[in-house]
Design a protein around this motif. Structure first.
Motif, PDB file in Angstrom:
ATOM      1  N   UNK A 229       0.807  -1.155  -0.083  1.00 45.39           N
ATOM      2  CA  UNK A 229       0.079  -0.106  -0.066  1.00 45.39           C
ATOM      3  C   UNK A 229       0.861   1.218  -0.069  1.00 45.39           C
ATOM      4  N   UNK A 230       0.701   2.296  -0.962  1.00 44.69           N
ATOM      5  CA  UNK A 230       1.254   3.375  -0.752  1.00 44.69           C
ATOM      6  C   UNK A 230      -0.110   4.349  -0.033  1.00 44.69           C
ATOM      7  N   UNK A 231       0.394   4.894   0.998  1.00 46.73           N
ATOM      8  CA  UNK A 231      -0.452   5.986   1.591  1.00 46.73           C
ATOM      9  C   UNK A 231       0.214   7.294   1.952  1.00 46.73           C
ATOM     10  N   UNK A 232      -0.615   8.079   2.274  1.00 42.95           N
ATOM     11  CA  UNK A 232      -0.304   9.563   2.512  1.00 42.95           C
ATOM     12  C   UNK A 232      -1.395  10.403   2.588  1.00 42.95           C
ATOM     13  N   UNK A 233      -0.729  11.696   3.382  1.00 43.80           N
ATOM     14  CA  UNK A 233      -1.699  12.809   3.609  1.00 43.80           C
ATOM     15  C   UNK A 233      -1.053  13.915   2.855  1.00 43.80           C
ATOM     16  N   UNK A 253      -3.667   1.912  -3.048  1.00 44.18           N
ATOM     17  CA  UNK A 253      -3.352   3.287  -2.405  1.00 44.18           C
ATOM     18  C   UNK A 253      -4.486   3.977  -1.472  1.00 44.18           C
ATOM     19  N   UNK A 254      -3.779   4.761  -0.244  1.00 45.90           N
ATOM     20  CA  UNK A 254      -4.837   5.439   0.383  1.00 45.90           C
ATOM     21  C   UNK A 254      -4.282   6.857   0.477  1.00 45.90           C
ATOM     22  N   UNK A 255      -5.047   7.633  -0.528  1.00 51.41           N
ATOM     23  CA  UNK A 255      -4.675   8.927  -0.475  1.00 51.41           C
ATOM     24  C   UNK A 255      -5.610   9.740   0.625  1.00 51.41           C
ATOM     25  N   UNK A 256      -5.223  10.518   1.514  1.00 48.42           N
ATOM     26  CA  UNK A 256      -5.954  11.234   2.505  1.00 48.42           C
ATOM     27  C   UNK A 256      -5.722  12.938   2.197  1.00 48.42           C
ATOM     28  N   UNK A 257      -6.753  13.533   1.701  1.00 47.49           N
ATOM     29  CA  UNK A 257      -6.497  15.246   1.455  1.00 47.49           C
ATOM     30  C   UNK A 257      -5.261  15.184   0.472  1.00 47.49           C
ATOM     31  N   UNK A 258      -5.451  14.595  -0.578  1.00 46.68           N
ATOM     32  CA  UNK A 258      -4.114  14.789  -1.570  1.00 46.68           C
ATOM     33  C   UNK A 258      -4.030  16.065  -1.893  1.00 46.68           C
ATOM     34  N   UNK A 259      -2.729  16.816  -1.980  1.00 47.30           N
ATOM     35  CA  UNK A 259      -2.775  18.069  -2.408  1.00 47.30           C
ATOM     36  C   UNK A 259      -1.209  18.448  -2.986  1.00 47.30           C
ATOM     37  N   UNK A 260      -1.008  19.318  -3.809  1.00 50.22           N
ATOM     38  CA  UNK A 260       0.375  19.618  -4.163  1.00 50.22           C
ATOM     39  C   UNK A 260       0.506  21.095  -4.516  1.00 50.22           C
ATOM     40  N   UNK A 261      -0.427  22.076  -4.312  1.00 55.68           N
ATOM     41  CA  UNK A 261      -0.604  23.426  -4.769  1.00 55.68           C
ATOM     42  C   UNK A 261      -0.494  24.360  -3.758  1.00 55.68           C
ATOM     43  N   UNK A 262      -0.315  24.148  -2.657  1.00 59.33           N
ATOM     44  CA  UNK A 262      -0.253  25.205  -1.592  1.00 59.33           C
ATOM     45  C   UNK A 262      -1.664  25.607  -1.003  1.00 59.33           C
ATOM     46  N   UNK A 263      -1.748  26.139  -0.006  1.00 55.31           N
ATOM     47  CA  UNK A 263      -3.156  26.726   0.718  1.00 55.31           C
ATOM     48  C   UNK A 263      -3.717  27.923   0.077  1.00 55.31           C
ATOM     49  N   UNK A 264      -4.981  28.158   0.396  1.00 60.87           N
ATOM     50  CA  UNK A 264      -5.550  29.223  -0.018  1.00 60.87           C
ATOM     51  C   UNK A 264      -4.814  30.414  -0.413  1.00 60.87           C
ATOM     52  N   UNK A 265      -5.030  30.789  -1.595  1.00 63.17           N
ATOM     53  CA  UNK A 265      -4.273  32.159  -1.853  1.00 63.17           C
ATOM     54  C   UNK A 265      -2.986  31.701  -2.654  1.00 63.17           C
ATOM     55  N   UNK A 266      -2.707  30.458  -2.987  1.00 63.41           N
ATOM     56  CA  UNK A 266      -1.347  30.262  -3.795  1.00 63.41           C
ATOM     57  C   UNK A 266      -1.688  30.504  -5.345  1.00 63.41           C
ATOM     58  N   UNK A 267      -0.869  30.932  -6.003  1.00 64.48           N
ATOM     59  CA  UNK A 267      -0.983  31.251  -7.412  1.00 64.48           C
ATOM     60  C   UNK A 267      -0.901  29.967  -8.373  1.00 64.48           C
ATOM     61  N   UNK A 268      -0.554  28.841  -7.631  1.00 60.91           N
ATOM     62  CA  UNK A 268      -0.526  27.567  -8.221  1.00 60.91           C
ATOM     63  C   UNK A 268      -1.839  26.938  -8.014  1.00 60.91           C
ATOM     64  N   UNK A 269      -2.860  27.426  -7.373  1.00 60.69           N
ATOM     65  CA  UNK A 269      -4.236  27.052  -7.597  1.00 60.69           C
ATOM     66  C   UNK A 269      -4.887  27.172  -8.867  1.00 60.69           C
ATOM     67  N   UNK A 270      -4.323  28.040  -9.816  1.00 57.58           N
ATOM     68  CA  UNK A 270      -4.805  28.383 -11.361  1.00 57.58           C
ATOM     69  C   UNK A 270      -4.558  26.928 -11.958  1.00 57.58           C
ATOM     70  N   UNK A 271      -3.678  26.103 -11.811  1.00 55.92           N
ATOM     71  CA  UNK A 271      -3.477  24.869 -12.481  1.00 55.92           C
ATOM     72  C   UNK A 271      -3.615  23.578 -11.774  1.00 55.92           C
TER      73      UNK A 271
END
Length: 362
Positions: A229-233, A253-271
């Protein structure tokens, strides 16, 4: 990303304060049954039936104790009183807290029954197997190592290996060495060995970490584990989803709240959504069973509805089965998976899903 360890510690400290005679909480039980353990007899600490003096309520609470982070201590008295504590600053403080709780509920002569992974009762010490003190694999910026805070079976006896990847903490904090989220103990108590996939925050970039994870998972397979199992938060969960691009690398796979673009306000949210589409489209693991969990009010989620629609595309032929826990009621925030209620509600069914059952009830 979010300091998941701090959230976990605070929640478990609150749980410990009320760890005696709780009312009405759900209790995972099937995965802690001796019959559920592969190979040899289960470690003594998992045998709730062997704890002396306890009522049925006490045994149910002991099973809750078995889901807690270390350090942890369970204390009881001959009159049936008990108390436990976990995630205190050190073992001495944890033991003192457990004994105090036991005494506050009328316990006379309260003594420690279990510490961490071992039974300690009137001098009787029955310790489980411990993992080898070696790094299984490593490279510049990352390492894969067995976590000694979990029970250990070894590749010949374990049901499989659960490789846990932490998030990328906000502000560059170092998350290496942090304990996996509590649901991982459900897997460990059922016979899965636990590994940590640790990354140096100075070099922990998304695509680089995805490559490191693939190398780590290949080493686990080479060591003889039949199921992985590959898992992570957070970013760890995102990297676990990226592992699906290579057929046969993982069985689940167990993916908990997967994210890679920063928190609210991050410019990376655009993509962010476009990148998620690419991760889903790249999945090439038709035998893998994939569980994804999202939470309402997640400050790292740029578009909950849009992300949910994309994640539902993780179905055949990309993967073998999908369990999508989309914003479950009563749990919220990026660290929702660290809450005790998440483990009590979903720990058993996550294990069951990974091992071939249909999924979790609504």
């Amino acid at each position: 990303m979010l300091g998941a360890l701090a959230v976990l510690g605070a929640l478990l400290a609150l749980l410990a304060a009320a760890a005696l005679h709780p009312a009405g909480a759900e209790t995972p039980s099937a995965v802690l049954d001796a019959a559920a353990m592969p190979g040899l007899a289960p470690p003594a600490v998992l045998d709730a039936a062997a704890v002396p003096y306890l009522t049925a309520a006490g045994r149910a609470d002991y099973r809750r104790f078995l889901l807690q982070a270390t350090p942890r201590v369970f204390a009881l008295a001959a009159d049936g009183s008990w108390g436990w504590a976990s995630a205190q600053p050190d073992m001495a403080a944890t033991e003192a807290r457990a004994l105090l709780l036991c005494a506050q509920w009328g316990g006379k002569g309260c003594k420690v029954y279990a510490r961490d992974l071992s039974v300690v009762w009137y001098g009787d010490v029955r310790a489980p197997g411990t993992p080898p003190g070696e790094v299984f694999a490593a490279g510049p910026g990352w390492s894969l190592l067995p976590d000694a805070r979990f029970l250990w079976q070894g590749p010949g006896q374990a049901r499989g290996a659960y490789v846990w990847a932490h998030g990328r903490a906000a502000g560059g904090q170092d998350s290496r060495g942090s304990q996996p989220q509590p649901h991982v103990r459900v897997f460990n108590n059922a016979g899965w060995d636990v590994f940590r996939f640790d990354r140096d925050p100075a070099t922990d970039e998304t695509e680089a970490a995805a490559g490191w994870m693939r190398a780590a998972l290949k080493e686990v397979r080479r060591r003889g584990y039949a199921r992985i199992i590959a898992g992570g938060q957070s970013r760890g969960g995102w990297n676990a989803l990226q592992a699906l691009s290579e057929p046969g690398l993982v069985d689940a796979v167990v993916a908990v709240a997967p994210a890679a673009h920063g928190a609210r306000g991050s410019p990376a949210w655009a993509w962010a959504l476009d990148d998620l589409r690419r991760v889903v489209a790249a999945a090439r693991s038709p035998a893998a069973r994939v569980a994804v969990v999202t939470f309402a009010g997640d400050e790292f989620d740029p578009d909950p509805t849009g992300r949910a629609a994309i994640l539902r595309g993780l179905n055949a032929p990309h993967v073998g089965a999908l369990l999508f826990l989309d914003r479950p009621v009563g749990l919220s925030g990026h660290g929702g998976g660290a809450e005790a209620q998440f483990t009590l509600r979903y720990g058993d069914c996550l294990l069951g899903f990974v091992e071939g059952q249909p999924g979790c009830p609504r």
